[in-house]
Structures are given as C-alpha cells and as structure tokens.
Design a protein around this motif. Structure first.
Motif, PDB file in Angstrom:
ATOM      1  N   THR A  58      -1.120  11.818  -9.427  1.00 52.13           N
ATOM      2  CA  THR A  58      -2.129  12.859  -9.178  1.00 52.13           C
ATOM      3  C   THR A  58      -1.479  14.245  -9.171  1.00 52.13           C
ATOM      4  O   THR A  58      -1.972  15.195  -9.794  1.00 52.13           O
ATOM      5  N   TYR A  59      -0.363  14.340  -8.475  1.00 52.99           N
ATOM      6  CA  TYR A  59       0.356  15.615  -8.410  1.00 52.99           C
ATOM      7  C   TYR A  59       0.716  16.100  -9.817  1.00 52.99           C
ATOM      8  O   TYR A  59       0.494  17.261 -10.166  1.00 52.99           O
ATOM      9  N   CYS A  60       1.250  15.189 -10.634  1.00 53.62           N
ATOM     10  CA  CYS A  60       1.663  15.571 -11.989  1.00 53.62           C
ATOM     11  C   CYS A  60       0.472  16.069 -12.807  1.00 53.62           C
ATOM     12  O   CYS A  60       0.570  17.071 -13.522  1.00 53.62           O
ATOM     13  N   TRP A  79       0.828  -1.207   0.000  1.00 57.29           N
ATOM     14  CA  TRP A  79       0.000   0.000   0.000  1.00 57.29           C
ATOM     15  C   TRP A  79       0.865   1.261   0.000  1.00 57.29           C
ATOM     16  O   TRP A  79       0.497   2.280  -0.582  1.00 57.29           O
ATOM     17  N   TYR A  80       2.010   1.189   0.641  1.00 56.55           N
ATOM     18  CA  TYR A  80       2.948   2.310   0.654  1.00 56.55           C
ATOM     19  C   TYR A  80       3.366   2.639  -0.791  1.00 56.55           C
ATOM     20  O   TYR A  80       3.279   3.787  -1.239  1.00 56.55           O
ATOM     21  N   THR A 100      10.468   3.891  -6.324  1.00 57.54           N
ATOM     22  CA  THR A 100       9.397   2.929  -6.076  1.00 57.54           C
ATOM     23  C   THR A 100       9.594   1.689  -6.944  1.00 57.54           C
ATOM     24  O   THR A 100       9.435   0.562  -6.485  1.00 57.54           O
ATOM     25  N   THR A 134       0.465   3.967  -2.834  1.00 62.08           N
ATOM     26  CA  THR A 134       0.125   5.332  -2.444  1.00 62.08           C
ATOM     27  C   THR A 134       1.086   6.327  -3.086  1.00 62.08           C
ATOM     28  O   THR A 134       0.672   7.349  -3.639  1.00 62.08           O
ATOM     29  N   ILE A 135       2.364   6.007  -3.018  1.00 64.25           N
ATOM     30  CA  ILE A 135       3.356   6.918  -3.620  1.00 64.25           C
ATOM     31  C   ILE A 135       3.088   7.090  -5.105  1.00 64.25           C
ATOM     32  O   ILE A 135       3.072   8.209  -5.643  1.00 64.25           O
ATOM     33  N   GLY A 149       0.280   6.599  -6.723  1.00 63.62           N
ATOM     34  CA  GLY A 149      -0.986   7.322  -6.926  1.00 63.62           C
ATOM     35  C   GLY A 149      -0.822   8.807  -6.681  1.00 63.62           C
ATOM     36  O   GLY A 149      -1.226   9.643  -7.504  1.00 63.62           O
ATOM     37  N   LEU A 150      -0.198   9.136  -5.554  1.00 65.10           N
ATOM     38  CA  LEU A 150      -0.010  10.545  -5.220  1.00 65.10           C
ATOM     39  C   LEU A 150       0.863  11.232  -6.264  1.00 65.10           C
ATOM     40  O   LEU A 150       0.590  12.356  -6.676  1.00 65.10           O
ATOM     41  N   GLY A 151       1.920  10.552  -6.685  1.00 68.85           N
ATOM     42  CA  GLY A 151       2.839  11.121  -7.678  1.00 68.85           C
ATOM     43  C   GLY A 151       2.116  11.459  -8.965  1.00 68.85           C
ATOM     44  O   GLY A 151       2.230  12.575  -9.492  1.00 68.85           O
TER      45      GLY A 151
END
Lengths: 267, 211, 52, 438
Positions: C33-35, C22-23, D183, C26-27, C29-31
């Motif tokens: 989304t941010y872009c 999940w970590y 990642t 999440t990274i 997904g967030l990355g």
C-alpha cells in the motif's frame, strides 16, 4: 463433571474364535453404506471400513498356521487424544472425542489431502477414489442414519457412532443418563457368528471389554491380561481395539521387534 | 415333578436323589466340578477287536465280501500333469450353484480373487520348482481343460498340490460375480471306484505353467 | 482462520500461529500500500513538473 | 518485430526462433493441461496412488520444487539482510526461478486434493496443529512475497517503465525490498520447516518420525537448512543453464563463486547435522519403535529402497558437493562447479523423495510387505506441466525484462541501424536499469 465419567469405547476381538468368515465386513458395509465397485479386488483402492487380514506363522508345510485378524479403526487415543491422524488434519475434519474416545470424520469438511492416511499405520483411513456406487436396487436398502460419502474424501470406521447417538437419544427420552452395555453395540460385534467381537466402555469395570483385557490406566490402557495385545503397541498410538490370542506367534505379529529381542515376548 | 411321577419318585428332588446315590462322589463333584475314578485303567487296544487285524474292520475276513483296497488315483497322466489340483471351500464364497452376492465378492480376500483371476494356492517349493512367482498369472491345465489363474504362494498347502477355491467361474449372475475366476468343476473329471461304481477321487492331475 | 470460526480456541497454538500469519500479511499489505500511494504521489508530482 | 519490448543494449534471438521455442514448450504444456483436465473432471482415480500411497509423486514434486526454490529466499536474505551486495546481480533471477517454483508447488497442491473446490477449507477451518496448515499458509503468503519481489522487474520492461506511475512503483518497491525480503525469510523458514515436519511428526510411521524440540521435529530444521543450502545451487544451475542455452555470459564469476561458497558451507553444516540426525534416528528413535535400521532398507522388491539410497543422498550427493563448494579450486573449476551443483540438487530431491515415498513404502504392520508405486502418465504430465509453465515464464522474462544487470557489461553489443536509440528513450533506458542495481 465428576458425576458423568468420560467413556472410552473399545473393542476386544478374540482371534482364537475368529474364523475369517467375513460377516463383520459384510455387516459393516451394509450398516455404513460402504460403496461397491465392479472389481473390488485391489484392497488398496477399495473402501472397506472393516478388513480381515490373513496372517500365517511363516513356517513351512505342514507346520503352517493361519490366523484371521479383523481390523476396524483402532480409535487411537495417542497421548491425551493426540492420535496419529487427528492432529495432522489441516482442516479440522477429524476429531478425538474425549467423552467417548471415538475418532470422528467429517466427510463434508474433508477436502481430500490424505495426510491422515499417511499418518495412520493401520490403513484404516481410506480414500474415495471413485464416485460411490451401489449394485442396482441396493440404493433402496441404504442405511438412512449414515451419510454416503462423495468422491475425493477420506472415510473410516466410526464405531457405528450413529448407533450411539440413537441409543443416547432414546435413553434421554426415557429420562436416563447412562446407557446399558447392550444398548450401544457396533454392527460387526452383533453380526459376528462366532461371538469373537466384544464391544463396550473400557472405563467401566462392569463392562465385558474391561474385564477381558484389564486395561492399565498407568500405561495408556495397555492390557494386563497376558493373552491380550494391541496392534503396534510400541508406536504409542494407544489404540482402543484389543486382540486376544492364546498363540504366541499371533501376539507377536501384533508388533515389531528387533532381532536381539528375539526370544522375549511382551506381556 | 408332579402328579403320579412325583409320587413315584422316592426322593424330594433330583438333587437329593443324586446326593444319595452318588454318596461321597457327589460332594467331590459339587466341589470340583468333576470326579475322577483313580482305579480305572484303560483296556488294551489289541484286545478291543477280535478280528484278524485286531482293528476295526468293516467286514471280517471270514465273510470276504470286500475286494482288496486299491487306491484310486486322480485322473490324468502323471508324467504330463505332475501336480494334483484339489478344490477347497472358502468361508466367503458360496460354492454351489447359488452365486455369491456382491457383499461377499467385495469381502473376498485378495488371496482368492485378484482382478478377474482366481488365485490358486501353491507351496513355495512347488512354485520354485516351476518358476512361478507370487501374484503372477499362470496357466492351469488339466486333462479336462485350461484356465488362466494367478499364483498365491502359500506355505499351508502341501507340495505338489494346487488348491483352487470353489464358487468362482460363474457365467451367470451379475457383473460382480459373472466371468470372474475359474471353476474347478470345469477342470475336473471323475474316476469310477471299481468296487462300488461311485464317483471317486478328490482332485485331478494338473500342470501349472507360466502364462 | 478467524476467531468467529467455531473451531477457534483462544489458546497458545492459535495465538502464536495466527499471530505470526497476520503479522506477516499485515507487513506485506502495508508495504505494498505504501509503495502504491507513494508512487501515485511521485507520479502526479512529476506530471505537474512536466506541465510547467 | 518485438524489438520495442526488448531491453536496450542487449541482443535477443530473432522473433521466429523465440516463437518456435515457446511453441515447443507450449506443446508440453498442453499435454499437461490435458492430464489436468482429466484429473479435475474424473478425479484422483486417474493417478496410481492408493490407500497406502496417499502421498506420491505430486507431494514429492511439491517438496522438491520448494526446496529448489529456496534459492529465492536465501539469496534475498543474503542480499538484503546480511548485505552481500554482489548478489544483486543474481537476486532477480533467483526471485524469478523461485516464483516459478512456488507457482508450481501451489498448482500441484491444487491437483492433489480430492475435493479441489474445498481447497479453501485449509485456510478457513485451519487446524493450527497440522504441519500442512502451516505449509499452506506460509506457502501462499510467501508466493505473495515473491510476486511483490517479481513485480518491480516486470515494471522495468522498457514499455511499461515509460508510464510514470509504474516507474515510481518499481522504484519504491525496490526501496523497501528489505522489508519484504525479511518477511519472505520468516515465512520461508516456517514453510520449509513445516514441510520437513510433515513426515517428521508422523509418530506412527517409524521411517519418517523424528524427535525434536517442542512441537518441531528435527526434520523441520533439516528441511529449512537443506533448502537454504541447495536452493542457491539450483539458482546457480539454472543461471549456468541459461547461459549455455543463450550462448553468453550473464553473471560474473565472482558472484557465482560467492553464492557457491555460502551454499557450500551451508551444505557442509547441513550434511553434518543430517548425519547426526540419521545416526540418532537409526540407533535410538527407530529401535524404540521395534525397527532395526536395516529393516528400512531390505526386503523390498527390486531393492528400490536399498541402502544405496542413503549412501547416494548423504555421501555422493551431500558430502561430495559440499567438499567441492567449500574449496576455492572446486568453485573455480567449471566442471567441478557443474558437478557440485548438480549433485546437490539431486541430493535434496532424493531427500524429499525418501521422506515422502519411503515413509509410506515401509511396512509398519508386521504382517504386511513393502508397498510399491509407479506414477500414471497423468501424474507425470501434471508434474511436468508447471515445469513447462516455468520455462515459458523464465523465457519471456529473460527476453523482455532486465533480469541480469551485468548482461550489457559482459556482452558489449552494437545495435543495428534500425535499433539505434533515440536520445529521449536513451535516458529512460539508463533509468530503467538503475532500480535493479539499487
């Protein structure tokens, strides 16, 4: 938890008595709805929960000896239930039941990756390469207590777990917590005309299986009876199916030995 | 025991009878389960029969009713058919005219039936001599017929002999049994025993060659 | 995969394995989304500039 | 015809030629699709697998392409996290090749399961103790990372990049690419490793079983290590092959040599570790289970699994390429470099073959003999299918995307009259290459 001791169902097969007649296989097929194919001679693609192997001592004529070895699922305990096949299943479709010692298989959960088959050295686990089919009319005699399996899943011997469930329910209805030894027996055990198969609770000193092999609790249930052995004892699979033989070459065929170990015989 | 029989019996029970009649031996029997007569010595075999051969004879030489023993050889020319084909019964095959059900065919060993071919047992020495490999197809021929079989190299069969399981080669019954393997009956022939006129000879001369 | 699956146990195995998974998800997904958000903002800013 | 899509300042083959090439590859693809349809509708009886060979060609192909695709994570790791800046000139291609490899792997896993419609059970009902669960999770997640790494390259297509949103999106994604690369490296470490764990944890299969630390058998680390060592060799190989096919230089020698050097030292380390592992396994692990070392290499039909396989894997395809790649002369010689990367690729594929198929071929019950297997045409066709698909993806990408930042510099090209850059688009063309170099 003290009042209800965990059971450890196991089987003892006396190879001196086994005639290789195949009744155990037939009984198993009928009991567990094992499918048929027109050509079932390739044993590597046919489904049979119980399989009788034919061993020879490898000596030339006329000193050749044979031995038949019935092989159900070994219901390996491994170490603390870490049996070879259970831990590898990615979808939790198989489980080691600590209360009975039986390795289960959930056919509707299995998606057919076959990792468990790769893990099992006994070829106990078998894959449904085809849609299950039965000879005409035989579908009417299928056992309603056992589900049939669909193409693309792995199946294996369950120690007739449905019989255990039925017997337990019956006993509970009668207000009993414990089963008698003869209340839960597998189909192969009951069918064997030579009485070569004995089934019961290895944890119960009153049961015949316990008395026959005398499992050593300090060594993962290794038999103390010198005539008894388990298949591939050295791998640490810790099976619950024991074999008895008075013949040394048969006992020796149960495991692998490197040449230097030549003359000694385990147990 | 009761009634007249009980009254006629001189002891209270059969056990009491045994105890009294067997004496010391009874105590030994109860204790050990067997009693051994140490005085016993076996008679000499040579004295057992008062015949010419000093052995058991069906008819004494005086009667002279039987012809001299002549082995009946299996039918076939040995120079052309160097091997002998014999049938055997498998525990997992019905060998008579009643066919095996699908259960038995499914349970049948891979050393008896493979695909639609019956496997014949051949000693490794025989296999080596005729260039036959385990699991390969071969042509089995006898003076009576031919069949395609597969070879099962097996130490337990005598060199020079081929063994075939009875109960296959049916043309009747269902698709699980019909047209699988070959029948010994179709390959065999009988020889008449000259003395009795009965069918004799177990086996027939045969040849096994690469298919 | 989720704690509400019946085979889920709150043991070390699940915490380490699913935690790691999940970590990472999440990274990622967030990355992404941010872009996307930043690109939308940048693009709209540019469009405004072009207008004037 | 499609010149509006082709990056500015580079020359591509005529459209008809390209269509012909794609058509030929699509023929192969179609063959694979036919086999795929057969397998999906008729089931796994279309293969030659059996109850002894539950894992076969497909699982090998899976393990092999993932090892070869390891070039993506390792090059990304070197470029973004270690800071080997030169590698920016090859990282795009490494990502592209890796992407194709991972798509192949997941596709093959899709064929390989008996109940494809239940494939999601591996995620939903995950057994965290199974190596295969770890493989499935990390593989899918890492394919996501590769997609994220590949998307900016697509967005840099001449036409797509004209859209401001996409232009900025590509730029922003490049900006934080290090996060994704990290990642990816994390996920790759675990799935490459857990693929090694797949045979390594089988304690009832003496050929595959290895001891290890905590829950991880030694093969876990060896697989990751060999993927990091041989993956870049595959990247070099594919780059060199592309150069041969298109007939021009695409990446400068110093870039290739740097990657080759790192790969060489990784391979050297790996081979030493592999030898130690093999010796320990042969002398301690296997004998404890009743097997002599040579039991695993003798008495099998046709000596398919003879000792030659170990010599080939470790000696010829391990020590030799390592020795070539760590020397300056070896890297600079064209023939030696070709030989080394080829051997390294064969070596890692052989390793995966052995760790999947030989594990199952070795008889464990004393009264059984070696199991043999040869794939059916359906298995072969479906294994080639993703290769064909990958070839198409690579071909399209090369033609329409700025995959090689050094291509224009290495191949100065005077555009034809009809292809003269308009001043307005010239500006954009300049801009489009910037993110790739950033």
């Amino acid at each position: 938890m003290k009042h209800e001791k965990a059971k450890k169902f196991g089987m003892v097969i006396d190879l001196d008595k086994c005639t290789g007649c195949g009744t155990c296989m037939v009984a198993c097929m009928a009991e567990n709805n094992v499918p048929f194919r027109e050509d079932d001679t390739d044993k590597l693609i046919s489904v049979a929960w119980m399989r009788v192997y034919r061993l020879t001592n490898g000596k030339p004529f006329p000193h050749t000896e044979e031995c038949f070895l019935p092989r159900p699922c070994m219901q390996c305990e491994g170490h603390d239930g870490h049996s070879p096949c259970v831990s590898v299943c990615p979808a939790t479709a198989t489980d080691y039941d600590m209360s009975t010692g039986i390795v289960s298989q959930i056919y509707t959960r299995c998606f057919g990756c076959r990792y468990c088959m790769a893990a099992c050295p006994y070829h106990v686990r078998q894959f449904n390469w085809w849609d299950p089919l039965w000879p005409e009319k035989m579908t009417e005699s299928l056992n309603p207590d056992v589900s049939v399996r669909m193409r693309g899943v792995v199946e294996k011997c369950s120690f007739c777990i449905h019989r255990y469930q039925t017997a337990t329910q019956k006993a509970n209805l009668e207000g009993r917590r414990e089963l008698e030894e003869d209340e839960y027996q597998t189909a192969c055990t009951q069918a064997c005309p030579a009485g070569a198969i004995t089934f019961g609770d290895l944890n119960n000193p009153g049961h015949a299986v316990h008395q026959m092999v005398k499992p050593d609790p300090n060594h993962g249930g290794r038999p103390k009876n010198p005539k008894a052995f388990r298949l591939l004892e050295r791998l640490g699979t810790n099976p619950k199916v024991y074999y008895l033989s008075s013949r040394k070459w048969v006992r020796r065929a149960g495991d692998n030995y490197i040449r230097q170990e030549g003359s000694q015989n385990h147990s | 025991m009761g009634g007249a029989v009980g009254n006629a019996f001189a002891w209270d029970s059969y056990e009491a009878c045994l105890g009294q009649t067997l004496g010391d031996r009874w105590d030994v029997l109860v204790e050990q389960g067997f009693w051994e007569n140490t005085d016993f010595s076996q008679g000499r075999w040579a004295d057992a029969f008062e015949t010419d051969s000093s052995k058991f004879e069906f008819a004494g030489s005086q009667i002279n009713a039987l012809p001299a023993y002549n082995p009946v050889s299996p039918p076939g020319d040995e120079s052309f058919y160097p091997l002998v084909l014999v049938p055997y019964d498998s525990m997992r095959l019905a060998s008579g005219y009643i066919g095996s059900p699908p259960f038995l065919i499914k349970a049948l060993e891979a050393t008896i039936l493979k695909g639609n071919d019956v496997l014949v047992e051949v000693n490794p020495a025989t296999a080596a001599k005729y260039g036959l490999k385990d699991g390969r197809q071969a042509t089995l021929s006898t003076p009576r017929g031919k069949a395609v079989v597969k070879v099962h190299v097996f130490d337990g069969i005598m060199p020079g002999v081929i063994a075939i399981a009875r109960g296959l080669g049916h043309t009747a019954y269902d698709k699980f049994l019909a047209h699988k393997g070959a029948s010994y009956n179709a390959l065999s022939a009988v020889v008449e025993d000259p003395a009795t006129g009965l069918d004799a000879a177990w086996g027939i001369r045969a040849k096994l060659g690469k298919a | 995969m989720f704690p509400f699956s019946f085979e889920w146990i709150w043991d070390a195995g699940h915490m380490v394995f699913m935690g790691g998974l999940w970590y990472a998800l999440t990274i990622m997904g967030l990355g992404v989304t941010y872009c996307i958000i930043k690109a939308a903002v940048d693009a709209s800013g540019e469009n405004d500039g072009n207008h004037h | 015809m499609d010149s509006a899509l082709i990056p500015k300042g580079v020359k591509r083959c005529p459209t008809w030629q390209f269509v012909l090439w794609i058509g030929a590859v699509s023929g192969v693809l179609l063959w694979g699709v036919v086999a795929m349809v057969l397998i999906y509708f008729k089931g796994l009886n279309q293969t030659n697998m059996n109850n002894a060979y539950g894992f076969a060609l497909w699982i090998w192909a899976d393990l092999a392409v993932i090892a070869l695709g390891g070039g993506a994570f390792f090059t990304g790791f070197l470029r973004y996290l270690v800071g080997k800046d030169e590698l920016k000139n090859i990282v795009n291609y490494a990502v592209l090749v890796g992407f194709c490899c991972y798509v192949s792997a997941l596709m093959i896993l899709g064929f390989d399961i008996g109940q494809p419609l239940r494939g999601w059970f591996i995620f939903w009902h995950a057994n965290v103790h199974s190596m295969l669960t770890e493989v499935a999770f990390c593989l899918s997640a890492y394919l996501g990372v590769l997609t994220i790494e590949y998307i900016p390259l697509i967005l840099e297509n001449r036409q797509i990049n004209k859209v401001p949103f996409f232009h900025h999106l590509a730029h922003n994604m490049h900006e934080i690419m290090a996060v994704f690369a990290a990642t990816g490296a994390f996920l790759s470490f675990f799935h490459q490793g857990s693929l090694g764990g797949v045979p390594g944890v089988l304690f009832a299969r003496p050929f595959g079983y290895r001891t290890g630390v905590f829950v991880w058998p030694w093969t876990f680390f060896l697989f990751t290590w060999s993927a990091a060592a041989c993956g870049p060799c595959f990247t070099i190989f594919i780059t060199k092959l592309t150069e041969k096919i298109v007939g021009k230089k695409l990446v400068k020698d110093n870039v290739i040599e740097l990657l080759a050097k790192i790969s060489g030292w990784m391979l050297t380390g790996y081979i030493i570790a592999k030898i130690i592992d093999t010796v320990y396994w042969a002398t301690v692990t296997a004998p404890s289970k009743g097997f002599a070392f040579m039991d695993f290499y003798t008495n099998n039909p046709g000596s398919i699994y003879g000792i030659w396989i170990l010599i080939a894997e470790i000696g010829i395809c391990g020590v030799i390429p390592a020795a070539i790649l760590i020397t300056d002369r070896g890297r600079k010689s064209k023939t030696a470099l070709w030989l080394a990367v080829l051997l390294a690729i064969i070596g890692v594929c052989l390793n995966r073959w052995v760790m999947v198929l030989q594990v199952l071929a070795v008889p464990v019950l004393s009264f059984e003999s070696w199991f043999t297997y040869f794939p059916s045409w359906q298995e072969i066709a479906t294994t080639i299918l993703p290769v064909a698909l990958g070839t198409i993806v690579v071909s399209l990408s090369y033609r329409y995307l700025p995959v090689f930042p050094q291509e224009r510099e290495l191949n100065p090209y005077e555009p034809a009259a009809d292809d003269v850059l308009e001043p307005e688009t010239q500006e954009l063309a300049e801009a489009e290459l910037k993110p790739a170099q950033a």
